[in-house]
Design a protein around this motif. Structure first.
Motif, PDB file in Angstrom:
ATOM      1  N   LYS A  47     -32.623 -36.711  24.042  1.00  0.00           N
ATOM      2  CA  LYS A  47     -32.515 -36.544  25.312  1.00  0.00           C
ATOM      3  C   LYS A  47     -31.618 -37.910  25.896  1.00  0.00           C
ATOM      4  N   LEU A  52     -30.076 -36.984  29.443  1.00  0.00           N
ATOM      5  CA  LEU A  52     -31.045 -36.511  30.455  1.00  0.00           C
ATOM      6  C   LEU A  52     -32.064 -37.637  30.666  1.00  0.00           C
ATOM      7  N   MET A  84     -26.402 -27.789  22.710  1.00  0.00           N
ATOM      8  CA  MET A  84     -27.930 -28.020  22.310  1.00  0.00           C
ATOM      9  C   MET A  84     -28.574 -26.980  22.432  1.00  0.00           C
ATOM     10  N   PHE A  86     -32.382 -25.663  22.476  1.00  0.00           N
ATOM     11  CA  PHE A  86     -33.865 -26.284  23.063  1.00  0.00           C
ATOM     12  C   PHE A  86     -34.588 -25.747  22.149  1.00  0.00           C
ATOM     13  N   ALA A  90     -34.782 -22.140  26.410  1.00  0.00           N
ATOM     14  CA  ALA A  90     -34.446 -22.562  27.476  1.00  0.00           C
ATOM     15  C   ALA A  90     -33.204 -21.629  27.997  1.00  0.00           C
ATOM     16  N   LEU A  91     -33.318 -20.341  27.743  1.00  0.00           N
ATOM     17  CA  LEU A  91     -32.149 -19.256  28.328  1.00  0.00           C
ATOM     18  C   LEU A  91     -32.645 -19.076  29.805  1.00  0.00           C
ATOM     19  N   PHE A  92     -31.527 -18.897  30.651  1.00  0.00           N
ATOM     20  CA  PHE A  92     -31.618 -18.666  32.198  1.00  0.00           C
ATOM     21  C   PHE A  92     -32.030 -17.249  32.210  1.00  0.00           C
ATOM     22  N   ASP A  93     -33.264 -17.191  32.594  1.00  0.00           N
ATOM     23  CA  ASP A  93     -33.989 -15.808  32.734  1.00  0.00           C
ATOM     24  C   ASP A  93     -33.550 -14.944  33.978  1.00  0.00           C
ATOM     25  N   SER A  94     -32.669 -15.513  34.721  1.00  0.00           N
ATOM     26  CA  SER A  94     -32.215 -14.566  35.827  1.00  0.00           C
ATOM     27  C   SER A  94     -30.795 -14.151  35.676  1.00  0.00           C
ATOM     28  N   PHE A 103     -22.312 -19.047  29.798  1.00  0.00           N
ATOM     29  CA  PHE A 103     -22.585 -19.905  30.989  1.00  0.00           C
ATOM     30  C   PHE A 103     -21.513 -20.967  30.886  1.00  0.00           C
ATOM     31  N   GLY A 104     -21.446 -21.746  29.702  1.00  0.00           N
ATOM     32  CA  GLY A 104     -20.644 -23.097  29.663  1.00  0.00           C
ATOM     33  C   GLY A 104     -19.215 -22.792  29.675  1.00  0.00           C
ATOM     34  N   ARG A 153     -25.407 -19.565  22.386  1.00  0.00           N
ATOM     35  CA  ARG A 153     -24.901 -20.328  23.519  1.00  0.00           C
ATOM     36  C   ARG A 153     -24.612 -21.723  23.108  1.00  0.00           C
TER      37      ARG A 153
END
Lengths: 255, 257
Positions: A47, A52, A84, A86, A90-94, A103-104, A153
């Motif tokens: 991190k 982060l 990265m 995780f 840490a997938l975006f659930d929406s 996404f990137g 991802r």
């Protein structure tokens, strides 16, 4: 020149010292695995490199350039070099699976959605997932499949440096091996520098060119993966063989 | 001495929290000033905050308007001033009750939802994941919500005003024997543009406060499910209190006008 060069990295949370003057070099295109017990600061190290967390002291250089204290704008640009994976995925659930993978590309680099979807589908194929998965949402997948999507991802934007945070934790041995194989294959295909942190020795042996051991906030041993069994270091030997007795004292109160 | 120490600690804690909120707000505003903006996210939030809050806000507004007419009648009939009911209803709705009631309802509906969503994203590393994907979480998560809250709450309040006045009209004409035409006439006669504008300005501020509290508490939540639960509570409670506090401050500012 090292791809990543860390010198004297320190980070404390309140009175708890997590990183205590950590030095580490990662060469270009090598796969380094950092091992160490829970709570030894492995995740904190990653991190700090990613920005982060702000380190208390020390220097981190990526391609020879100091990255501690970068502005958020420069940080965003630097992040394009990184991927990265995780620990929890840490997938975006929406949003849908393919949107997660792309996404990137779409949000980070402003790529056209159609072109990004093509890339996302090919990356999903690379981790063994078919196009029927692409339209689902993360909650509809099993843990192993989520990990694979997260891997897709992480590699989607073909980063120069990829971090893997406990890639096999919580998976059965067979799925762990599948993920390990995928990591080796993907890192090689992309030609990336990889840093993984794990306490799973089977995983470490499989993906590492070089292994470093973190203990009490410092690197206490590092060497080629093949030498892990003949390190001659009592800490490493205890960890590799998983003995409760030895120089590493688990911080558990017995009474 | 222990008592003083406790008071001091609580006060310092309060100042620290206030400082963190201000820093968070400044970071969000700085993120708002520079591209990229995320139109899809903004649109999604606008629909969520504006459109889907309509039933809740409309229902509370109509009952508020109805009660307002009844209570005003009870009081004003004692000194034969029933004819002022239309003015009281429309002024109370536009200047005060429309913004406050809509603000409080949105604090419960939207503030809580924002805190829970962003809080869950925080504790499952999704916010860190955004950063590693070259996406500034302030711009992607916080800015669309702040913008939508600030823009949509005035629109909601405009609707609430109309519905509230209509509620007062219904009670006055059907129950209190007002002449409908006279009622509407009197409503329009004494209403000034400034009354509505002041109410809408309040609404914009409340919309900003509610979404800011949701974002802040969600963004800074930690400690798993319990932390997200606490963040949701804080978001609603602090949002509601700040609405009432700023309601007074803004009313004071608009008072002479």
């Amino acid at each position: 020149m090292s791809k990543i060069e860390i010198r004297g990295l320190k980070k404390s949370f309140g009175r708890k010292v997590v990183l205590d003057g950590l030095d580490l070099d990662v060469a270009e295109r090598e796969s380094l695995v950092v091992i160490g017990g829970s709570g030894t600061g492995k995740s904190v190290m990653l991190k700090c490199i990613l920005g982060l967390l702000e380190p208390d002291a020390g220097s981190i250089k990526i391609d020879g350039r100091e990255v501690v204290g970068l502005s958020s704008r420069e940080r965003e640009k630097l992040m394009q070099k990184f991927g990265m994976l995780f620990q929890g995925g840490a997938l975006f659930d929406s949003i849908r699976i393919w949107e997660n993978v792309a996404f990137g590309l779409i949000q980070g680099r402003g790529m056209d959605r159609k072109a990004a979807k093509e890339i996302a589908l090919s990356k999903l194929r690379a981790v063994g997932l078919g196009p029927e998965v692409a339209e689902l949402r993360p909650s509809e997948l099993s843990g192993g499949m989520q990990k694979r999507v997260a891997l897709a991802r992480a590699i989607a934007a073909e980063p120069e440096i990829i971090f893997f945070d406990e890639p096999t934790t919580g998976l059965d041995p067979i799925m762990s091996d599948v993920i390990n194989d995928l990591i080796v294959k993907c890192v090689r295909e992309v030609g990336a520098t990889a840093v993984s942190i794990t306490h799973d020795m089977a995983s470490a042996r499989k993906i590492a060119d070089r292994i470093a051991m973190l203990h009490r906030g410092r690197i206490i041993w590092q060497g080629p993966a093949a030498e892990i069994d003949s390190s001659g270091n009592p800490y490493v030997e205890q960890f590799v063989h998983g003995h409760a007795e030895g120089p590493i004292q688990m911080e558990v109160r017995t009474r | 001495m222990n008592f003083l120490a406790a008071v001091g600690a609580a006060f310092l804690g309060f100042l620290a929290a206030a400082g963190r909120i201000v820093l968070f707000t400044l970071a969000a505003l700085a993120a708002m000033a520079r591209p990229p903006w995320y139109p899809r996210q903004i649109l999604r939030q606008m629909i969520d905050i504006g459109y889907y809050s309509l039933p809740v806000v409309g229902l509370t507004a109509i009952f508020t308007g109805m009660v307002l007419a009844l209570q005003t009648y009870t009081g004003f009939s004692r000194f034969a001033a029933e004819s002022a009911i239309p003015n009281v209803v429309v002024l109370s709705m536009t200047r005060e009750l429309g913004p406050v009631i809509a603000g409080l309802m949105v604090a419960g509906r939207i503030g809580a939802a924002i805190a829970a969503e962003i809080g869950t994203m925080r504790v499952t590393d999704q916010i860190d994941a955004l950063t590693t994907l070259s996406t500034n979480p302030y711009k992607y998560l916080v800015v669309p919500r702040l913008l939508s809250g600030t823009l949509m709450l005035p629109l909601l309040v405009l609707v609430a005003n109309v519905i509230g006045v209509f509620g007062g009209f219904l009670v006055s004409t059907y129950k209190l024997d007002f002449n409908p035409a006279t009622y509407i006439q009197r409503t329009a006669d004494f209403l000034e543009t400034m009354d509505v504008v002041a109410g809408l300005a309040k609404a914009a501020v409340f919309g900003f406060i509610v979404t800011l509290m949701g974002c802040f508490h969600g963004y800074t939540s930690r400690g798993g499910a319990q932390g997200v639960g606490a963040a949701t509570t804080y978001a609603v409670v602090s949002g509601s209190i700040l609405i009432l506090l700023f309601d007074y401050i803004l009313t004071e500012a608009f008072f002479s006008r």
